[in-house]
Design an enzyme around this catalytic site. Structure first.
Site, PDB file in Angstrom:
ATOM      1  N   HIS A   5      44.630 -25.857  38.162  1.00  0.00           N
ATOM      2  CA  HIS A   5      44.606 -24.475  37.662  1.00  0.00           C
ATOM      3  C   HIS A   5      43.331 -24.206  36.878  1.00  0.00           C
ATOM      4  O   HIS A   5      43.345 -23.525  35.845  1.00  0.00           O
ATOM      5  CB  HIS A   5      45.847 -24.198  36.812  1.00  0.00           C
ATOM      6  CG  HIS A   5      47.066 -23.996  37.655  1.00  0.00           C
ATOM      7  ND1 HIS A   5      47.315 -22.805  38.307  1.00  0.00           N
ATOM      8  CD2 HIS A   5      48.067 -24.835  37.997  1.00  0.00           C
ATOM      9  CE1 HIS A   5      48.435 -22.916  38.997  1.00  0.00           C
ATOM     10  NE2 HIS A   5      48.917 -24.142  38.834  1.00  0.00           N
ATOM     11  N   SER A   6      42.211 -24.724  37.387  1.00  0.00           N
ATOM     12  CA  SER A   6      40.938 -24.617  36.664  1.00  0.00           C
ATOM     13  C   SER A   6      40.355 -23.205  36.712  1.00  0.00           C
ATOM     14  O   SER A   6      40.149 -22.634  37.793  1.00  0.00           O
ATOM     15  CB  SER A   6      39.955 -25.612  37.286  1.00  0.00           C
ATOM     16  OG  SER A   6      38.630 -25.262  36.976  1.00  0.00           O
ATOM     17  N   ASN A   7      40.040 -22.678  35.533  1.00  0.00           N
ATOM     18  CA  ASN A   7      39.325 -21.395  35.465  1.00  0.00           C
ATOM     19  C   ASN A   7      37.916 -21.546  36.018  1.00  0.00           C
ATOM     20  O   ASN A   7      37.398 -20.648  36.682  1.00  0.00           O
ATOM     21  CB  ASN A   7      39.238 -20.916  34.008  1.00  0.00           C
ATOM     22  CG  ASN A   7      40.592 -20.526  33.453  1.00  0.00           C
ATOM     23  OD1 ASN A   7      41.343 -19.799  34.103  1.00  0.00           O
ATOM     24  ND2 ASN A   7      40.918 -21.013  32.266  1.00  0.00           N
TER      25      ASN A   7
END
Ligand SMILES: Cc1ncc(COP(=O)(O)O)c(C=O)c1O
Length: 336
Positions: A77-79
């Protein structure tokens, strides 16, 4: 800012982001407070956040010449992966994301957005495998006749930090002259954002108290990373004009050391761990929503806001302080 102007930059963000006064929030936090929100959640590209500014400098036009693909890495869930995929799409490049771990919720939050932005996803089991996998993917792209640019995780490089030198200059211009002592609170993890603020304040000779709030790592580690990145970024700036108004301008490195030494970093608001909710963060989220119309994310900004509120209520901020809460984005985590 003049010293940044000659440095290669690919415009990706919608700038300047607004500095929003939040008087009702300030009243609810503590009496006599003055709070503004620097809305970097609204940098635009791919749902925005702090990574957009970093990528503007990380992806400089000279470095992009001949590049066909961006390769980077992060968690499911990396920005940073989301914004890198959006930048690749905007620039007409391919994007490969090396993701450590299989999301249980691939149809939600950033995991969904990574896919909607057209990125090719390569999954590895552990964080430690990411570097090798990125090199392998770059080799695969080369073998197919392309050229990959590997973007370091989080874009927390000296070049990336220049994005927050730019942001410091914006805030310096946006803060009204004669306001009280300025305190800037920001979430700080890999240190690139805080590093840019440190360098920016040193460059502008802007007397600001910077506070980094860790969502994960020990404070000393975050502080060290930010200091090292700021010191490595300072030489990227061109020298000041030889007959400029400031004959001592080359003491910039010493000023960076001074600002870094005065910068405060706290890890007191991490709670049980990265991404795990705390009561203080939940209360901060409700307060920002109900009293400022500002939505925080649960992983980074909610914990930074919890720190700001606690320090204000504990009397740790000087009377008349003007607090700038730097909203670094991360909204997709609300929808996982
Ligand atoms: C929303 C958000 N805020 C803050 C941070 C921390 O920024 P930095 O890594 O530059 O310290 C991140 C980094 O992942 C982020 O995604």
């Amino acid at each position: 800012m003049n010293r940044l102007a000659p440095i290669g930059r690919t415009p990706l963000a919608t700038l300047p982001t607004p500095l929003l006064p939040a008087p009702a929030l300030a009243d609810a936090v503590a009496s006599g407070m003055d709070i503004s929100v620097k809305a970097d959640a609204w940098t635009g590209l791919g749902l925005g956040g702090n990574k957009v500014r970093k990528l503007e400098y990380e992806l400089d036009p000279a470095g992009l010449r001949g590049v066909t693909d961006l390769v980077t890495a992060g968690g499911p869930h990396s920005n940073h992966c989301r914004v890198t995929a959006a930048a690749a799409a905007r620039l007409g490049l391919g994007c490969t994301l090396v993701i450590n771990g299989e999301p249980t919720d691939a149809g939600r939050g950033n995991a969904l957005l990574h896919r909607l932005l057209g990125a090719r996803i390569v999954t590895v089991a552990e964080r430690e495998e990411r570097e090798a996998a990125m090199a392998e993917e770059a080799g695969r792209i080369r073998a197919a006749g392309g050229r990959a640019l590997v973007v370091p995780v989080g874009a927390s490089t000296p070049r990336g930090a220049l994005g927050y030198v730019h942001a410091a200059a914006e805030m310096h211009e946006q803060v009204s002259a004669g306001s009280g002592p300025v305190w800037i609170f920001t979430s700080s993890s890999s240190g690139g954002t805080l590093a840019g603020l440190i360098l920016g304040c040193a460059l502008l000779r802007w007397r600001v108290q910077l506070v980094g709030v860790s969502p994960d790592d020990p404070a000393a580690k975050v502080h060290r990373a930010a200091t090292e990145i700021a010191l490595a970024a300072a030489p990227l700036l061109p020298p000041p004009p030889p007959h400029g108004p400031d004959p001592r301008a080359e003491d910039l490195v010493q000023r960076v050391r001074d600002v870094a030494a005065a910068t405060l970093v706290t890890d007191a608001f991490v709670g049980p761990g990265y991404g795990v909710a705390t009561r203080a963060a939940e209360q901060a989220t409700r307060l920002f929503g109900a009293r400022a119309g500002v939505i925080l994310d649960p992983v980074y900004t909610a914990k930074a806001a919890a720190a700001m509120i606690a320090w204000a209520r504990e009397g740790r901020l000087p009377p008349g302080a003007h607090v700038i809460f730097l909203h670094t984005g991360g909204h997709p985590a609300l929808f996982r």
